[in-house]
Design a protein around this motif. Structure first.
Motif, PDB file in Angstrom:
ATOM      1  N   VAL A   1       0.836  -1.208   0.000  1.00 38.71           N
ATOM      2  CA  VAL A   1       0.000   0.000   0.000  1.00 38.71           C
ATOM      3  C   VAL A   1       0.868   1.255   0.000  1.00 38.71           C
ATOM      4  O   VAL A   1       0.609   2.220  -0.743  1.00 38.71           O
ATOM      5  CB  VAL A   1      -0.945  -0.021   1.217  1.00 38.71           C
ATOM      6  N   GLU A   2       1.909   1.248   0.805  1.00 33.12           N
ATOM      7  CA  GLU A   2       2.798   2.414   0.847  1.00 33.12           C
ATOM      8  C   GLU A   2       3.473   2.638  -0.495  1.00 33.12           C
ATOM      9  O   GLU A   2       3.630   3.780  -0.952  1.00 33.12           O
ATOM     10  CB  GLU A   2       3.848   2.217   1.935  1.00 33.12           C
ATOM     11  N   ALA A   3       3.861   1.554  -1.151  1.00 34.98           N
ATOM     12  CA  ALA A   3       4.514   1.702  -2.460  1.00 34.98           C
ATOM     13  C   ALA A   3       3.553   2.287  -3.480  1.00 34.98           C
ATOM     14  O   ALA A   3       3.941   3.145  -4.302  1.00 34.98           O
ATOM     15  CB  ALA A   3       5.028   0.344  -2.919  1.00 34.98           C
ATOM     16  N   GLU A   4       2.289   1.879  -3.487  1.00 36.56           N
ATOM     17  CA  GLU A   4       1.327   2.419  -4.444  1.00 36.56           C
ATOM     18  C   GLU A   4       1.007   3.875  -4.141  1.00 36.56           C
ATOM     19  O   GLU A   4       0.832   4.690  -5.074  1.00 36.56           O
ATOM     20  CB  GLU A   4       0.047   1.580  -4.424  1.00 36.56           C
ATOM     21  N   VAL A   5       0.916   4.248  -2.876  1.00 43.36           N
ATOM     22  CA  VAL A   5       0.620   5.641  -2.532  1.00 43.36           C
ATOM     23  C   VAL A   5       1.770   6.555  -2.961  1.00 43.36           C
ATOM     24  O   VAL A   5       1.553   7.647  -3.516  1.00 43.36           O
ATOM     25  CB  VAL A   5       0.342   5.758  -1.023  1.00 43.36           C
ATOM     26  N   LYS A   6       3.009   6.116  -2.740  1.00 47.66           N
ATOM     27  CA  LYS A   6       4.150   6.924  -3.135  1.00 47.66           C
ATOM     28  C   LYS A   6       4.298   6.990  -4.655  1.00 47.66           C
ATOM     29  O   LYS A   6       4.752   7.996  -5.204  1.00 47.66           O
ATOM     30  CB  LYS A   6       5.430   6.358  -2.520  1.00 47.66           C
ATOM     31  N   ALA A   7       3.924   5.931  -5.345  1.00 47.64           N
ATOM     32  CA  ALA A   7       4.041   5.925  -6.800  1.00 47.64           C
ATOM     33  C   ALA A   7       3.052   6.867  -7.461  1.00 47.64           C
ATOM     34  O   ALA A   7       3.268   7.336  -8.586  1.00 47.64           O
ATOM     35  CB  ALA A   7       3.851   4.513  -7.329  1.00 47.64           C
ATOM     36  N   ASP A   8       1.905   7.156  -6.806  1.00 49.10           N
ATOM     37  CA  ASP A   8       0.885   8.041  -7.380  1.00 49.10           C
ATOM     38  C   ASP A   8       0.654   9.200  -6.404  1.00 49.10           C
ATOM     39  O   ASP A   8      -0.411   9.323  -5.778  1.00 49.10           O
ATOM     40  CB  ASP A   8      -0.399   7.251  -7.624  1.00 49.10           C
ATOM     41  N   ALA A   9       1.672  10.040  -6.280  1.00 53.99           N
ATOM     42  CA  ALA A   9       1.606  11.121  -5.287  1.00 53.99           C
ATOM     43  C   ALA A   9       0.601  12.189  -5.657  1.00 53.99           C
ATOM     44  O   ALA A   9       0.100  12.914  -4.783  1.00 53.99           O
ATOM     45  CB  ALA A   9       2.989  11.743  -5.108  1.00 53.99           C
ATOM     46  N   ILE A  10       0.280  12.364  -6.941  1.00 50.33           N
ATOM     47  CA  ILE A  10      -0.629  13.424  -7.382  1.00 50.33           C
ATOM     48  C   ILE A  10      -2.068  12.933  -7.478  1.00 50.33           C
ATOM     49  O   ILE A  10      -2.930  13.629  -8.046  1.00 50.33           O
ATOM     50  CB  ILE A  10      -0.176  13.985  -8.736  1.00 50.33           C
ATOM     51  N   ALA A  11      -2.357  11.736  -6.977  1.00 50.35           N
ATOM     52  CA  ALA A  11      -3.711  11.208  -7.060  1.00 50.35           C
ATOM     53  C   ALA A  11      -4.643  11.999  -6.159  1.00 50.35           C
ATOM     54  O   ALA A  11      -4.228  12.697  -5.226  1.00 50.35           O
ATOM     55  CB  ALA A  11      -3.726   9.732  -6.664  1.00 50.35           C
ATOM     56  N   SER A  12      -5.931  11.865  -6.442  1.00 55.65           N
ATOM     57  CA  SER A  12      -6.947  12.560  -5.649  1.00 55.65           C
ATOM     58  C   SER A  12      -7.032  11.978  -4.256  1.00 55.65           C
ATOM     59  O   SER A  12      -6.534  10.887  -3.976  1.00 55.65           O
ATOM     60  CB  SER A  12      -8.304  12.466  -6.348  1.00 55.65           C
ATOM     61  N   ALA A  13      -7.684  12.731  -3.380  1.00 57.24           N
ATOM     62  CA  ALA A  13      -7.835  12.279  -2.000  1.00 57.24           C
ATOM     63  C   ALA A  13      -8.675  11.010  -1.927  1.00 57.24           C
ATOM     64  O   ALA A  13      -8.404  10.095  -1.143  1.00 57.24           O
ATOM     65  CB  ALA A  13      -8.459  13.399  -1.162  1.00 57.24           C
ATOM     66  N   ALA A  14      -9.707  10.920  -2.757  1.00 50.13           N
ATOM     67  CA  ALA A  14     -10.551   9.728  -2.750  1.00 50.13           C
ATOM     68  C   ALA A  14      -9.781   8.501  -3.235  1.00 50.13           C
ATOM     69  O   ALA A  14      -9.939   7.393  -2.704  1.00 50.13           O
ATOM     70  CB  ALA A  14     -11.789   9.961  -3.618  1.00 50.13           C
ATOM     71  N   SER A  15      -8.923   8.705  -4.264  1.00 49.01           N
ATOM     72  CA  SER A  15      -8.124   7.577  -4.761  1.00 49.01           C
ATOM     73  C   SER A  15      -7.135   7.099  -3.709  1.00 49.01           C
ATOM     74  O   SER A  15      -6.981   5.883  -3.491  1.00 49.01           O
ATOM     75  CB  SER A  15      -7.382   7.996  -6.034  1.00 49.01           C
ATOM     76  N   THR A  16      -6.501   8.040  -3.029  1.00 51.54           N
ATOM     77  CA  THR A  16      -5.558   7.647  -1.974  1.00 51.54           C
ATOM     78  C   THR A  16      -6.283   6.998  -0.812  1.00 51.54           C
ATOM     79  O   THR A  16      -5.791   6.034  -0.216  1.00 51.54           O
ATOM     80  CB  THR A  16      -4.781   8.887  -1.495  1.00 51.54           C
ATOM     81  N   ALA A  17      -7.443   7.498  -0.492  1.00 50.75           N
ATOM     82  CA  ALA A  17      -8.219   6.907   0.594  1.00 50.75           C
ATOM     83  C   ALA A  17      -8.611   5.464   0.258  1.00 50.75           C
ATOM     84  O   ALA A  17      -8.593   4.579   1.129  1.00 50.75           O
ATOM     85  CB  ALA A  17      -9.461   7.746   0.872  1.00 50.75           C
TER      86      ALA A  17
END
Length: 900
Positions: A386-402
């Motif tokens: 999960v941490e790797a995917e969040v860091k890979a898409d740093a500009i994603a929306s808040a809903a996508s990160t959530a």
């Protein structure tokens, strides 16, 4: 279609019966019984033709039909020969001929065609016509062909089913012996064939003989390895493919699978040495394996079994938690996650309840605690992903990160992300994730309103995914059925997720809190099995990402080799009671190497030998325990044998051997269940590793692992012998208590050199050690050298005492002198068989020297005790033979003078 029937003809008997009925009745001797009834082969062409033909017409032999069965004509026969009658008794031939003449006379009165001289009368035995002894012929037929019994059997078969040919032995045939001969069992179950259009069912294969493995010392080629007359037999073990130390494979030709073909012929003299890797090149698993095996050794007492062979029996107190504690809490490796999952699934948990609590309460608390343990493990296992995917898409929306945070059950972080994104309502809903049924129903109702009012098309997909998770929808979220711009497609919630997070979605959001983990896993398994496009399959961890150049496989695997992830296999083992360890213990489920059996072996020990939860399906059922002499059944556990378990341990030991972890490999082999196999495997390992058995390793093997020191010394002795260090091998064999091979070395290798150097003290020291131990062929081998040394050292002194007229010899010295004199001729006769290798110059020289010295000593004391004929064929120099002939001639001359 033609059908074939085989039966015995009785037409001759019927015709004789009709003729005899016309004659006056008078007492008569019974007619001789034919030793072999002719068998007619009838062909039924059609059923209509069969109905128009009577049995009498079918059975009448035609002229010339039995031409080949008729005996030679014109040979005289004995009138007093014994002939067997119909009643089974034997009569003289001339007593039976009277009856035959009367019958012939009655038959000649009626008109009949002239008899064919080539047709034999079936009423007259063949033995009687040729003049042979009927009794002897009957015995030969009964022992070899059993013709009368077989003819009777065929008649019975023809009476049962006329018109069909039966194959196979009849039940009525009596054998000479009660046992079934080799190969008869294969014919006894032959099927009946109705026509040639139907195939006969294939017979099951049954081996005719059983073979047993014999030791090398009991082999037929032992001691004759240099017999090149049959090199295939003498050198069969040397030319077969065999494993060497460290995974070394020596072979001819090219290694290939059974389904592939090799371009290199094996019919060549080129020997290839190949090292097969058991682990990934460049990987260093030594520290990990040493850590796991050391912990295992500290919890496994080693004691002799019923046969006296050391056996490692893991402690029942060993648990997964102790293995998981070997890894730091920050370790996110696959091995650490594997043992932590085992702790969450199989280790006992403290329910913190009193002993008087109700069973329903205890069961409910157990399920809740087990689910909490699995949840904690799964959160930790997917956290790095999960941490790797969040860091890979740093500009994603808040809903996508959530949503990404929720796939790892990071509810708090998902709420914080929504707050930071300004969506306070979504953060409030996320904080209630996994809530009660009312909250889930409200979320489902909201999604249904969006779909019915076709509003979902205007809502962000990531927001819809978050709402779907909160509503317990983890598969597909249906879209509105509008058209054009109002049409919203279905949304796959778990698209792009690995199998662990998809399973987590079912565990955290889809199923109620009181649902057992096993039921949740079965739901997920059914989901991905039926619709693999909607959920990530449980592939191993190393296949989740594209391998680099250095991580590419170094082994050629079959195309359908798709093993499940070991973590998934453990969950399946926990959920399905019918799942066996064979599903879990697949090397490719744990790593890239198909020959890495380290982790499967440790899991087998924990789940089967320690916790007794699962086992291999090929384990035999234990034999029924018999009560002791006092009638009490002992509490000792008796278990069946599992070949898969022994194969797993042997494979892991071979892997450790390639890594030069000899002590660890010996420890793993101590878990083999068969005493005989365990002893042989450890001895073979020590023999292959003999060059590495230094003092430190020897102390560890004999001390910590309690391996008999004799096994280690035997391996060192064989290696020393192959290295040309014969005397060291002799000493090691003695230290190991193996007196037979030590005696063999002393006789064939060490004693000839000691004899040539005339070192009698060395000869005595070599063989005095065997005096108190039973040795094969001691009296005709080793004792010969002791007697030789005793004769050389004691006989001169005794001769002086006995033959010197001025010396006074007692009776004991005289008796000992006579005993030594009598021994010398026997030794001279035995020595050629003791030193038997004529290709070895040491044997030839030692034999010549020993015979010369013994002859010289005998010539001084009693020359007539050894004849010249006994000495002549021996490989002795001519000077010794000439000297002995002169001494014998002189002794005969003195004896003649004294007699005159």
């Amino acid at each position: 279609m033609a059908r074939f029937t085989a039966f015995a003809s009785e037409s001759s008997d019927d015709e004789d019966h009709d003729v005899a009925s016309q004659q006056p009745q008078k007492p008569a001797l019974p007619r001789p019984h034919a030793a072999q009834q002719p068998i007619a082969l009838q062909v039924d062409e059609d059923e209509d033709a069969d109905e128009g033909m009577t049995s009498d017409e079918e059975e009448v032999p035609k002229p010339g039909e039995f031409d080949l069965l008729g005996p030679p004509r014109g040979k005289p026969h004995d009138k007093n020969a014994l002939v067997r009658g119909q009643d089974g008794e034997y009569y003289h031939a001339h007593e039976v001929e009277d009856l035959d003449d009367d019958e012939s006379h009655s038959e000649s009165s009626s008109e009949s065609p002239p008899p064919n001289p080539r047709i034999r009368d079936p009423r007259i035995p063949w033995a009687q016509q040729v003049g042979a002894d009927p009794h002897r012929v009957h015995l030969m037929q009964a022992s070899l062909f059993k013709a009368p019994q077989e003819a009777a059997t065929l008649k019975e078969l023809a009476a049962e089913k006329p018109g069909k040919l039966r194959l196979g032995p009849s039940q009525g045939v009596n054998r000479k012996h009660d046992r079934e001969p080799v190969g008869d069992g294969l014919r006894s179950v032959a099927g009946e064939r109705t026509s040639f259009a139907h195939d006969v069912e294939a017979l099951p294969f049954r081996p005719s003989r059983k073979y047993a493995r014999v030791e090398g010392s009991a082999s037929a080629v032992s001691g004759t390895e240099d017999a090149f007359v049959d090199a295939g037999l003498a050198l069969g073990r040397s030319f077969r493919v065999g494993w060497g130390p460290g995974g070394t494979l020596v072979h001819l030709g090219q290694l290939c699978s059974p389904s592939s073909s090799s371009k290199v012929t094996a019919n060549s003299s080129v020997i290839t040495k190949t090292v097969v890797p058991f682990s990934e090149p460049g990987a260093e698993p030594v520290d990990l394996l040493s850590k796991l095996l050391s912990h295992h050794l500290s919890n496994s007492p080693i004691e002799p079994d019923a046969d006296g062979i050391p056996f490692a029996n893991p402690s029942r107190e060993l648990r997964f938690e102790s293995f998981a504690s070997l890894f730091p809490s920050t370790d996110r490796s696959f091995e650490a996650s594997l043992f932590r999952l085992g702790e969450a699934l199989f280790d006992e948990s403290d329910l913190l309840l009193s002993g008087s609590s109700a069973s329903e309460l205890r069961e409910h608390v157990y399920l809740v605690r087990r689910r909490a343990a699995i949840t904690a493990w799964l959160e930790d296992a997917v956290a790095s992903t999960v941490e790797a995917e969040v860091k890979a898409d740093a500009i994603a929306s808040a809903a996508s990160t959530a949503f990404k945070r929720l796939t790892g059950h990071q509810v708090e972080l998902a709420s914080e992300v929504s707050i930071e994104g300004g969506n306070l309502k979504l953060a409030t809903l996320i904080s209630q994730a996994g809530g009660d049924d009312g909250f889930v129903a409200d979320m489902r109702s909201q999604l249904q309103i969006w779909r019915e009012q076709r509003i979902d098309v205007h809502i962000d997909e990531d927001v819809r995914k978050v709402y779907a998770l909160l509503a317990g929808i983890v598969d597909v979220l249906e879209g509105s059925n509008g058209s054009g711009l109002e049409r919203c497609p279905d949304l796959q919630i778990a698209a792009g997720l690995d199998w662990k997070r998809v399973f987590g979605l079912y565990l955290w959001y889809s199923e109620p809190l009181d649902t057992p983990v096993a039921a949740v896993f079965k739901t997920y398994r059914e989901h991905w099995t039926k619709r693999p496009d909607r959920a990530g399959p449980p592939i191993p961890w190393y296949l989740e990402s594209s391998p680099t150049v250095s991580e590419r496989r170094h082994w050629r695997l079959v195309a359908d080799a798709n093993p499940p992830d070991a973590l998934y296999a453990m969950l399946n083992l926990f959920s399905d009671e019918g799942c066996s360890l064979s599903y879990l213990c697949q090397p490719l489920s744990f790593g890239r190497s198909p020959l890495d059996f380290s982790l499967p072996w440790h899991l087998y020990i924990m789940l089967s030998r320690v916790m007794r939860l699962r086992d291999f399906p090929d384990r035999d059922r234990p034999a029924t325990r018999r009560p002791s002499e006092d009638g009490v059944i002992e509490d000792e556990e008796v278990e069946g044998h599992s070949p898969s378990a022994d194969l797993l341990a042997s494979s892991y030991a071979l892997q450790l051997e390639q890594l030069d972890m000899i002590q660890e490999a010996v420890f793993v082999l101590l878990h083999l269940e068969s005493s005989t196999g365990r002893e042989k495997a450890i001895k073979d390992l020590l023999l292959r590793s003999a060059p590495k058995l230094d003092d430190w390793m020897t102390r560890g093997i004999a001390g910590s692992l309690k391996i008999p020191i004799s096994w280690v010394n035997e391996a060192k002795a064989i290696y020393a012998l192959n290295s040309g260090q014969v005397y060291e091998a002799y000493q090691l064999y003695l230290n190991a208590g193996l007196y037979n091979p030590a005696h063999e070395l002393a006789v064939l290798e060490l004693s000839p050199e000691a004899v040539i150097r005339d070192d009698l003290e060395l000869v005595k020291s070599l063989f005095e050690r065997f005096a108190d131990h039973p040795v094969d062929g001691w009296n005709v081998r080793g004792k010969v050298f002791l007697d030789y040394a005793r004769i050389r050292t004691q006989l001169p002194e005794l001769r002086v005492q006995v033959q010197d007229p001025d010396a006074v010899a007692d009776s004991s010295q005289a008796a000992e002198f006579e005993d030594l004199i009598r021994i010398i001729p026997r030794l001279i006769g035995i020595l050629p068989d003791v030193l038997r290798d004529r290709s070895d110059p040491r044997h030839n020289v030692a034999l010549s020297y020993m015979v010369s010295e013994l002859t010289r000593e005998l010539d001084k004391a009693q020359p007539l005790a050894l004849s010249s004929n006994q000495l002549r064929p021996l490989p002795v120099n001519e000077a010794t033979k000439l000297s002995h002939a002169q001494v014998v001639a002189y002794a005969h001359f003195l004896k003649t003078i004294q007699a005159s």
